[in-house]
Scaffold this active site. Sequence first.
Site, PDB file in Angstrom:
ATOM      1  N   PRO A   1       1.104  -1.371  -0.193  1.00  0.00           N
ATOM      2  CG  PRO A   1       0.175  -1.309   2.237  1.00  0.00           C
ATOM      3  CD  PRO A   1       1.026  -2.639   1.108  1.00  0.00           C
ATOM      4  CG  MET A   2       3.299   2.298  -1.919  1.00  0.00           C
ATOM      5  SD  MET A   2       4.198   2.410  -3.282  1.00  0.00           S
ATOM      6  CE  MET A   2       3.210   1.609  -4.576  1.00  0.00           C
TER       7      MET A   2
ATOM      8  CB  CYS B   1       3.529   5.473   7.104  1.00  0.00           C
ATOM      9  SG  CYS B   1       3.475   6.446   6.554  1.00  0.00           S
TER      10      CYS B   1
ATOM     11  CE  LYS C   1       5.185  -3.001   4.064  1.00  0.00           C
ATOM     12  NZ  LYS C   1       4.662  -2.408   3.023  1.00  0.00           N
TER      13      LYS C   1
ATOM     14  N   GLY D   1       6.463  -3.039  -4.031  1.00  0.00           N
ATOM     15  CA  GLY D   1       5.337  -1.146  -3.898  1.00  0.00           C
ATOM     16  C   GLY D   1       6.094  -0.104  -5.213  1.00  0.00           C
ATOM     17  NE  ARG D   2      10.314   3.008  -3.087  1.00  0.00           N
ATOM     18  CZ  ARG D   2      12.117   3.073  -2.881  1.00  0.00           C
ATOM     19  NH1 ARG D   2      12.297   3.956  -3.389  1.00  0.00           N
ATOM     20  NH2 ARG D   2      12.263   1.848  -2.280  1.00  0.00           N
TER      21      ARG D   2
ATOM     22  CG  ASN E   1       7.738  -3.280   1.702  1.00  0.00           C
ATOM     23  OD1 ASN E   1       7.285  -2.712   1.924  1.00  0.00           O
ATOM     24  ND2 ASN E   1       8.141  -3.533   0.299  1.00  0.00           N
ATOM     25  N   GLY E   2      10.987  -4.382   0.224  1.00  0.00           N
ATOM     26  CA  GLY E   2      11.791  -3.473   0.059  1.00  0.00           C
ATOM     27  C   GLY E   2      12.778  -3.816  -1.292  1.00  0.00           C
ATOM     28  CG  ASP E   3      15.506  -2.007  -2.196  1.00  0.00           C
ATOM     29  OD1 ASP E   3      15.536  -0.966  -2.241  1.00  0.00           O
ATOM     30  OD2 ASP E   3      16.549  -2.024  -1.207  1.00  0.00           O
TER      31      ASP E   3
END
Length: 405
Positions: free
Chosen positions: A28-29, A116, A160, A245-246, A221-223
């Site tokens: 979620p972003m 967040c 999260k 995400g990104r 989560n991450g990269d």
Amino acid sequence: MLKIDNLPKKVRFNLRNKEIFPNTILSPMDGVTDAPFRRLCRILSGDRMGLLVSEFVPTDGDAVFNPDGHKQLKFFPEERPFGIQIFGRFPDRMAAAAGKIAERYHPEFIEVNAGCPAPKVAGKGSGSGLLRDLPRLQEILHDVKAVLDAKTPEIPLTLKCRIGWDDDSINVMETLKIAEGEGVEMLTVHGRTRLQGYNGLANWDWIGKVAAAAKIPVIGNGDVNSVECARERINTYGVSGVSIGRGAMHNPWIFGQIADAWEGREKHVITAQEALDVFPLYYKFKIEDGATEMNAMGRMKQLAARLCKGFCLDGDRQSRHPGINPGQAQVRDDNAGGTISGDDNIAMSVRQALLTCQSAAEMLECVEKLKDGIAREMVFEPERLVNLNGAKETELKFVDQFKGR
């Protein structure tokens, strides 16, 4: 077809009694993963998304939580299995909000946000600010779980978090212990501290330690921005799945690409024409979601700014059209305007053609012209996408989270 030894050790996981395939989650972003973007990703994945999660829903604003006041709660039936993520610093308000959301919307899970990093969130003691007050996080989880068990026992609670507030206070193992003790059934760990924001690389060693110690599914989560990266993270760090995400912002096909790989399918080459088709679809979803034409156009431009960076000339098609050479020859594109040279210039020309449109109708017309023009000789290669990281915040004033209590 992919050989079976190319598959990761895990391709699915269970959230309570529900099997999740592929083992992916769209992170979620805020301001990005609204219902139109989530629907777009699901369509492009061939309905193989794993889990979708809402933009996070604030619970601190009103003394009495009113679901009608939160557009983040809107989702469509085809988005299931779907989770709703909430954030706040007051246990009673978090619990009340969770109960109302669960009874009205019946999502597949309710998730508490302790990750967040935004100053307006973390600086007030919610989001990753809770990592500086683990007793309060424990109280929130306890109260939310109690309400869910009383009202909707079929809906599990998830969490999260980040690995800690800063490098000197990494406490993700303590967070795991609290989560499991309070009945959390899935933990997603972003491998950065709050102070990192989105700068640098995620620390997957800490994610791996959590996964090795956990009795519940741990999602890393991450990269994660490619099939190969997802496979490596799952195999190396023992996580049950990955949250993206990104990487999805720049490549909304990534979930389908992962599902294809896990199913042993050949890699699908995405043509630029196919990539451009996402814009009218995304526009349609935005309008159906109640957006104005200007708002929908703005979001299409945001997508174009990211997506078109992955455009390049197709080597196979170049061989049939020797006049096109990404390194030497120049190509005149009347639709995009100007003379373009090389993959980067071509991608920039397509990008600028879309970003300079003054209306949604003009932008959609430009898409069709590009599809009939230079896009016929191009493909979308997400491997070209780099520099997904944001700026680092070196300090943040942490206000009194107990003020007014």
